[in-house]
Design a protein around this motif. Structure first.
Motif, PDB file in Angstrom:
ATOM      1  N   GLY A 187      95.520 173.353  30.363  1.00  0.00           N
ATOM      2  CA  GLY A 187      94.404 172.652  29.744  1.00  0.00           C
ATOM      3  C   GLY A 187      93.536 171.888  30.722  1.00  0.00           C
ATOM      4  N   ASN A 188      94.083 171.575  31.875  1.00  0.00           N
ATOM      5  CA  ASN A 188      93.320 170.878  32.903  1.00  0.00           C
ATOM      6  C   ASN A 188      93.751 171.472  34.234  1.00  0.00           C
ATOM      7  N   CYS A 189      92.837 172.152  34.883  1.00  0.00           N
ATOM      8  CA  CYS A 189      93.218 172.894  36.099  1.00  0.00           C
ATOM      9  C   CYS A 189      93.734 171.988  37.202  1.00  0.00           C
ATOM     10  N   TYR A 190      93.469 170.686  37.093  1.00  0.00           N
ATOM     11  CA  TYR A 190      93.968 169.780  38.120  1.00  0.00           C
ATOM     12  C   TYR A 190      95.283 169.107  37.737  1.00  0.00           C
ATOM     13  N   ALA A 191      95.824 169.456  36.591  1.00  0.00           N
ATOM     14  CA  ALA A 191      97.063 168.806  36.153  1.00  0.00           C
ATOM     15  C   ALA A 191      98.278 169.368  36.871  1.00  0.00           C
ATOM     16  N   VAL A 192      98.121 170.543  37.432  1.00  0.00           N
ATOM     17  CA  VAL A 192      99.252 171.168  38.120  1.00  0.00           C
ATOM     18  C   VAL A 192      98.680 172.066  39.199  1.00  0.00           C
ATOM     19  N   SER A 193      99.418 172.225  40.281  1.00  0.00           N
ATOM     20  CA  SER A 193      98.887 173.086  41.336  1.00  0.00           C
ATOM     21  C   SER A 193      99.147 174.546  40.984  1.00  0.00           C
ATOM     22  N   PRO A 194      98.271 175.447  41.433  1.00  0.00           N
ATOM     23  CA  PRO A 194      98.470 176.864  41.131  1.00  0.00           C
ATOM     24  C   PRO A 194      99.843 177.349  41.601  1.00  0.00           C
ATOM     25  N   VAL A 202      78.153 165.171  34.587  1.00  0.00           N
ATOM     26  CA  VAL A 202      79.000 165.364  35.756  1.00  0.00           C
ATOM     27  C   VAL A 202      78.142 166.029  36.832  1.00  0.00           C
ATOM     28  N   PRO A 203      78.032 165.430  37.998  1.00  0.00           N
ATOM     29  CA  PRO A 203      77.152 165.999  39.029  1.00  0.00           C
ATOM     30  C   PRO A 203      77.596 167.389  39.456  1.00  0.00           C
ATOM     31  N   LEU A 204      76.635 168.180  39.898  1.00  0.00           N
ATOM     32  CA  LEU A 204      76.967 169.514  40.406  1.00  0.00           C
ATOM     33  C   LEU A 204      77.920 169.392  41.582  1.00  0.00           C
ATOM     34  N   GLY A 205      78.843 170.302  41.647  1.00  0.00           N
ATOM     35  CA  GLY A 205      79.772 170.284  42.767  1.00  0.00           C
ATOM     36  C   GLY A 205      80.994 169.415  42.541  1.00  0.00           C
ATOM     37  N   TRP A 206      81.190 168.943  41.330  1.00  0.00           N
ATOM     38  CA  TRP A 206      82.359 168.086  41.070  1.00  0.00           C
ATOM     39  C   TRP A 206      83.676 168.802  41.310  1.00  0.00           C
ATOM     40  N   GLY A 207      83.755 170.044  40.908  1.00  0.00           N
ATOM     41  CA  GLY A 207      85.019 170.725  41.156  1.00  0.00           C
ATOM     42  C   GLY A 207      85.300 171.796  40.124  1.00  0.00           C
ATOM     43  N   ARG A 264      93.574 165.529  44.034  1.00  0.00           N
ATOM     44  CA  ARG A 264      93.105 166.837  44.484  1.00  0.00           C
ATOM     45  C   ARG A 264      92.449 166.732  45.848  1.00  0.00           C
ATOM     46  N   ASN A 265      92.522 167.842  46.576  1.00  0.00           N
ATOM     47  CA  ASN A 265      91.977 167.810  47.930  1.00  0.00           C
ATOM     48  C   ASN A 265      90.584 168.408  48.012  1.00  0.00           C
TER      49      ASN A 265
END
Lengths: 629, 253
Positions: free
Chosen positions: A98-105, A132-137, A619-620
């Motif tokens: 549900g949130n791509c940043y909640a867990v690493s691939p 949300v600005p462009l380039g957020w992620g 996140r990096n």
């Protein structure tokens, strides 16, 4: 509009996925090497069972668990014990993140080894409204790379609000020889080149569905003729949706493609396809069930010629021959004399989306009069209250209604009002989901709907003028929304608007026990409002707030809740860096992103806050304007 | 991905603005020097042009004003009080807020695209809202924004919105901006100044012909129709625009 893809709609149940929400709590250090949940229960087993029977058990279990489809059930099963955890991980076929940043691939692919279908969501929903600005992620690339090596058997990918590069699409096309289904919802970053690679290389493609995607702007000479790239033999295409693609497509190639795709059931063309061209496509594909009609009009030049009458008759016969159509959309440039052509299919329609067609009540009435079986109806407010009354009179089985504004500005005239809402509530008692943009509303109409429509699961009312009260009584809209949460026991998603005091939030906190998604804008008086919600709504998953006077004390009152939620978004409220830091320190597994317009260190105010639980740590790939506390 | 669009911006930067020592000056070589950019007298040769200068308040002022407004007013709303400081102008119309009403950009732009074609047989233009999304870049800022020009009714409203979006990289300078000779829409005090280098920004836009023009040359409605992209350039790079703007004006009228 995808009836089957209920998991991707905004109204789907939140939670679940890789995070197991019962395990989250401030006192837990989080899992060690694995995903943590089963291990923390390891102490229950004092004598480990003999390995042989363990294996047998797991084999049996795997066979049984194959049948378990719902991800929440799977999450629950994985918590039983280590054995079940492993068996479940081996048999999970669809991975929902549900949130791509909640867990690493990496972590996801390490745990779930045999996945065939992946659903991945990225940016917060307010990104749709330029907040949300462009380039957020939300870059798809790391996921694409991880899956390319981990899941060679992958068949289906569904992405929502992700940034995808043409290169990523190319990687998909070359890495997954059995790839069948690509569905992209509100994604950006790719162009016709990416589409061309998919078309050309995915020989088993069944679904290519672009829903509200923002393709990269391309000059005339950059646009690739992707439709021509499909295999020249009979294809296995079942769904082709490109109504959001701004560039023209090669029509001859499209027609030929449709002709050699006998399995095609869903076709949604873009607005460059004229009604004549549509006719030709329909003749090739009388088996269609879902049709996006493109412009449904003529380019201006043709319209001046005298051959319009012939097309009318042809078009009617094409619709008459398409006995399977249950869903219509498009109507981007609808010329009203063509609307009657759809009468032959109206009685079978369960979905009608004319929300890009500026039609009046008089133009709608003869059409809607035939649509007895309509369940989903999306329309522009140009049909006015009168048009909605006609809908209420005929569409007794209506489940979902969306009324969009023609003029989406806060001081626009507004064509629908409380009258239309009340009419719908009288006529459409089975209504489950409503999205309604208006300029005038009354508590009375909302209360009426709360009593008449007991099946409501989603209630989203947008009174476009900010802070507008009940236009008759001049009171705040507290009572109306209060009645909704009180009377609609199945409500899981709510969006509020209009003049609202803390009292409204009191109602939400008191009665909104099933609410999972809440959207708030320009509402409330003080921190107390947000407190009510955070303390009162145990099922809350997604909370998005803008321009409301909630500050640090309110933010801190939700500490107990944030690990249970997918995310919290707040912009233009009264938060400060101190408060956000406080939360970040107390909840180590919560990622606290402050999106800054002012990088000065001494500036205390937080313009935009996005917080979400994560097993992956900060996140990096955060751009410079994002500060992770 | 965003990097694509940034790369695009960099390419445009090299279009015709190669040498940093070129200065914005009058056609026919009048006064040079970056310092002149700050003085309106040397900058424009034509009285009818309007210079877009962004009026900025110091951070402190913004907070005070926000506090002065009613509790229910939200910080993201453009401050109506801004116009109150300029007694010559009528009260500014209520400025639009970003992302409100919450209609997806996709829908706004789709309605706009199809409204460009005459959609009714009888030639009636629908009373549609035509969104006009353009990318806005500020030299030196790490990110782009998109704005819908149809949300604003004048250069002043646009300038307020841009000011809000890019205030981190700029500040107001205390140079005396001239009021301009055109009484029309906005003339604000102060100029946008880059925090790091101290050089001033000039607002420019790319029009439908692909030419880069100074913002403010043309009436607002014409600007909205023709603007494809906005860029706030460092003053040192905004050269050679003025003459072209002049020519285009002449060609149009």
């Amino acid at each position: 509009m995808r009836e089957e893809r209920s998991d991707m709609s905004e109204d789907e149940d939140g939670g679940g996925g890789v995070e197991q929400k019962e395990r989250w709590g401030p006192s837990h250090g989080g899992g060690g090497g694995g995903c943590g949940s089963a291990k923390s229960r390891g102490g229950v087993w004092t004598d480990p069972p003999p390995p042989f029977s363990d294996q047998v058990l797991e084999n049996v279990l795997e066979n049984v668990l194959q049948f378990l489809v719902c991800r929440r059930d799977r999450n629950a099963a994985s918590l039983v014990c280590r054995s079940w955890y492993r068996a479940e991980a081996q048999t999970r076929g669809e991975l929902f993140i549900g949130n791509c940043y909640a867990v690493s691939p990496r972590r996801a692919t390490d745990r779930f080894r045999r996945v065939r279908s992946v659903v991945l969501k990225g940016k917060p929903r307010f990104a749709d409204f330029s907040l949300v600005p462009l380039g957020w992620g939300a870059h798809f690339s790391p996921w694409a790379s991880a899956m390319a090596t981990a899941y060679p058997w992958l068949e289906r990918i569904c992405l929502k609000r992700m940034s995808i590069a043409d290169y990523d699409l190319s990687l998909l096309a070359f890495s997954f020889p059995f790839f069948k289904d690509l569905t992209l919802i509100c994604c950006d970053g790719f162009g016709t080149l990416g589409l061309a690679v998919i078309a050309e290389k995915c020989r088993h493609l069944r679904v290519l569905d672009l829903i509200e995607a923002y393709l990269e702007e391309e000059e005339e000479d950059e646009v690739v003729d992707w439709v021509s790239k499909f295999p020249q033999t009979t294809t296995s295409l079942e769904t082709l949706g490109f109504d959001c693609v701004v560039s023209t497509v090669n029509f001859e190639a499209l027609e030929a493609l449709v002709a050699r795709s006998p399995a095609l059931r869903q076709l949604r063309v873009n607005h460059h396809v004229t009604v004549d061209q549509l006719f030709r496509l329909m003749v090739r594909a009388p088996q269609l069930t879902h049709l996006g009609t493109g412009s449904f009009g003529h380019p201006a030049a043709l319209a001046l010629q005298g051959d319009v009458m012939e097309h009318d008759a042809d078009l009617v016969s094409a619709f008459a021959a398409s006995k399977s159509i249950v869903s219509l959309s498009g109507f981007r440039d609808v010329a009203s004399q063509y609307l009657p052509a759809i009468y032959p299919v109206c009685a079978n329609l369960t979905t009608l989306n004319c929300s890009f067609a500026e039609i009046t009540a008089d133009e709608l009435k003869p059409v809607i009069h035939h649509c007895h079986n309509l369940q989903k109806f999306w329309v522009l407010d140009t049909v006015r209250d009168e048009g909605l009354q006609a809908v209420a009179a005929t569409c007794k089985d209506l489940r979902e209604l969306r009324v969009f504004p023609l003029n989406a500005t806060e001081d626009s005239e507004g064509f629908v009002s409380d009258v239309g809402l009340a009419a719908i509530s009288q006529g459409c008692r089975r209504l489950r989901s409503i999205l309604y943009f208006c300029q005038q509303m009354t508590n009375k109409a909302v209360i009426t709907m709360s009593k008449n429509c007991q099946e409501l699961v989603v209630f989203r009312l947008c009174i476009m003028g900010r802070h507008l009260p009940d236009h008759l009584t001049k009171e705040p809209m507290d009572e109306g929304f209060g009645a909704i949460v009180m009377n609609c026991k199945k409500l899981t998603r709510l969006a509020v608007s209009g003049l609202l005091t803390d009292k409204a939030f009191g109602y939400i906190g008191k009665y909104g026990k099933s609410i999972r998604t809440l959207s708030v804008a320009f509402a409330g008086d003080s921190d107390v409002g947000l407190r009510y919600v955070l303390e009162g709504c145990p099922k809350l998953q997604k909370l998005e707030i803008r321009d409301s006077p909630f500050g640090d004390p309110a933010l801190l009152s939700g500490i107990h809740q944030y690990y249970n939620m997918r995310f919290l978004w707040m912009n233009s409220c009264k938060l400060s860096i101190r408060g956000c830091n406080d939360v970040a320190q107390r909840l180590p597994r919560l990622i606290v992103e402050v999106i800054r317009d002012r990088p000065e260190a001494d500036d205390e105010t937080v313009e935009k806050l996005y917080m979400y639980r994560s097993l992956a740590g900060p996140r990096n790939d955060a751009p410079p304007f994002v500060m992770i506390l | 991905m965003a990097t694509g669009s940034l790369a695009g911006e960099k390419d445009e930067r090299s279009l015709g603005f190669q040498e940093t020592e070129l200065r914005l000056g009058l056609p026919g070589g009048g006064s040079g020097g970056e310092g002149d950019v700050g003085k309106n007298s040397g900058k424009r040769a034509f009285a009818e042009t309007i210079d877009l200068k962004l009026k900025l308040q110091a951070a402190g002022d913004t907070k005070d004003m926000a506090a002065a407004l009613k509790m229910k007013r939200s910080p993201s709303q453009m401050s109506i009080a801004a116009s109150a400081t300029d007694p010559e102008k009528p009260p500014a119309p209520k400025a639009q807020v970003v992302g409100w009403p919450p209609v997806r950009s996709h829908r706004r732009s789709m309605l706009a695209v199809q409204s460009e074609k005459p959609s009714k047989e009888d030639g009636e233009r629908p009373a549609g809202s035509l969104a006009a999304f353009v990318k806005v870049s500020v030299d030196g800022a790490p990110y782009l924004r998109k704005v819908d020009l149809k949300m604003y009714r004048s250069y002043q409203e646009l300038s307020m919105a841009l000011q809000k979006m890019f205030s981190s990289f700029t500040s107001v300078s205390s140079s005396c901006g001239s009021r301009g000779t055109n009484g029309g829409d906005s003339m604000n005090e102060g100029k946008l100044v880059d925090l790091i280098t101290g050089s001033e920004f000039v607002s420019t836009y790319e029009d439908k012909d692909g030419d880069w023009m100074l913002v403010g040359d043309v009436p607002w409605e014409m600007f909205v129709e023709s603007c494809k992209r906005l860029r706030l350039m460092k003053g040192s790079e905004a050269v050679g625009l003025a003459p072209r703007g002049m020519e285009k004006c002449k060609n149009r009228s």
